[in-house]
Motif scaffolding. Structure first.
Motif, short mmCIF file in Angstrom:
data_model
loop_
_atom_site.label_atom_id
_atom_site.label_comp_id
_atom_site.label_asym_id
_atom_site.label_seq_id
_atom_site.Cartn_x
_atom_site.Cartn_y
_atom_site.Cartn_z
N PHE A 37 -121.69 32.33 4.71
CA PHE A 37 -120.43 33.08 4.76
C PHE A 37 -120.60 34.37 3.96
O PHE A 37 -121.54 34.50 3.18
N GLN A 39 -117.97 37.46 1.86
CA GLN A 39 -116.64 37.92 1.52
C GLN A 39 -116.73 39.29 0.87
O GLN A 39 -117.38 39.45 -0.17
N ARG A 45 -112.88 35.40 3.63
CA ARG A 45 -114.24 34.90 3.77
C ARG A 45 -114.54 34.68 5.26
O ARG A 45 -113.74 34.09 5.98
N GLY A 47 -117.27 33.34 8.23
CA GLY A 47 -118.44 32.55 8.57
C GLY A 47 -119.40 33.36 9.41
O GLY A 47 -119.00 33.94 10.42
N TYR A 93 -122.51 37.09 -0.41
CA TYR A 93 -122.92 36.13 0.61
C TYR A 93 -123.04 34.75 -0.02
O TYR A 93 -123.67 34.59 -1.08
N GLU A 109 -114.34 30.41 15.11
CA GLU A 109 -115.15 30.78 13.95
C GLU A 109 -115.46 29.56 13.09
O GLU A 109 -114.83 28.51 13.21
N THR A 112 -113.99 27.41 6.93
CA THR A 112 -114.33 27.67 5.52
C THR A 112 -114.02 26.47 4.64
O THR A 112 -114.17 26.54 3.43
N TRP A 117 -120.17 24.77 -2.41
CA TRP A 117 -120.46 26.20 -2.26
C TRP A 117 -121.45 26.64 -3.34
O TRP A 117 -121.43 26.13 -4.46
#
Length: 127
Positions: A37, A39, A45, A47, A93, A109, A112, A117
């Motif tokens: 992902f 942002q 954010r 994908g 990223y 998509e 999230t 993470w």
């Protein structure tokens, strides 16, 4: 304990290339889907790409990176090779997983909603 650590970010000129790496520990990487992902400041954010478990072999790319980014697995890391980087690619990223075997979508998509993470790696595109 599951850990994801991103590396490989940096600064490149427009049209340049970078390869990001997501090192995964605490699980057998082959069993799970891993997604990338990004942002950017003030944006949601997004994908970018996902690779499903090894048996599936399924990969996904969002439209804006298709043909420019390539996701692959190299031992215990998921790499994202990025080429033809553009002024709208700069962002932090991230890689992530929900420890499921397949890529998960929200509409068209990538979802999230992930359990794990990494902390992210910064990509800058500037002339």
């Amino acid at each position: 304990q599951v850990q994801l650590v991103e590396s490989g970010g940096g600064s490149v000129q427009p049209g340049g290339s970078l390869t990001l790496s997501c090192t995964v520990s605490g699980v057998t990487l082959d069993w799970y889907a891993i997604a990338w992902f990004r942002q950017a400041p003030g944006k949601e954010r997004l994908g970018l790409s996902c690779i499903a478990n090894t048996n599936s072999g399924h990969v996904f790319y969002t439209t804006s990176v298709k043909g420019r980014f390539t996701i692959s697995i190299d031992e215990n890391a998921v790499q994202l090779q990025m080429t033809d980087l553009r002024p709208d690619d700069p962002a932090v990223y991230y890689c992530a997983t929900d420890l499921g075997p397949y890529c998960v979508f929200s509409g068209q998509e990538l979802s999230t909603s992930k359990s794990f993470w990494g902390r992210g790696t910064q990509v800058v595109v500037s002339s």
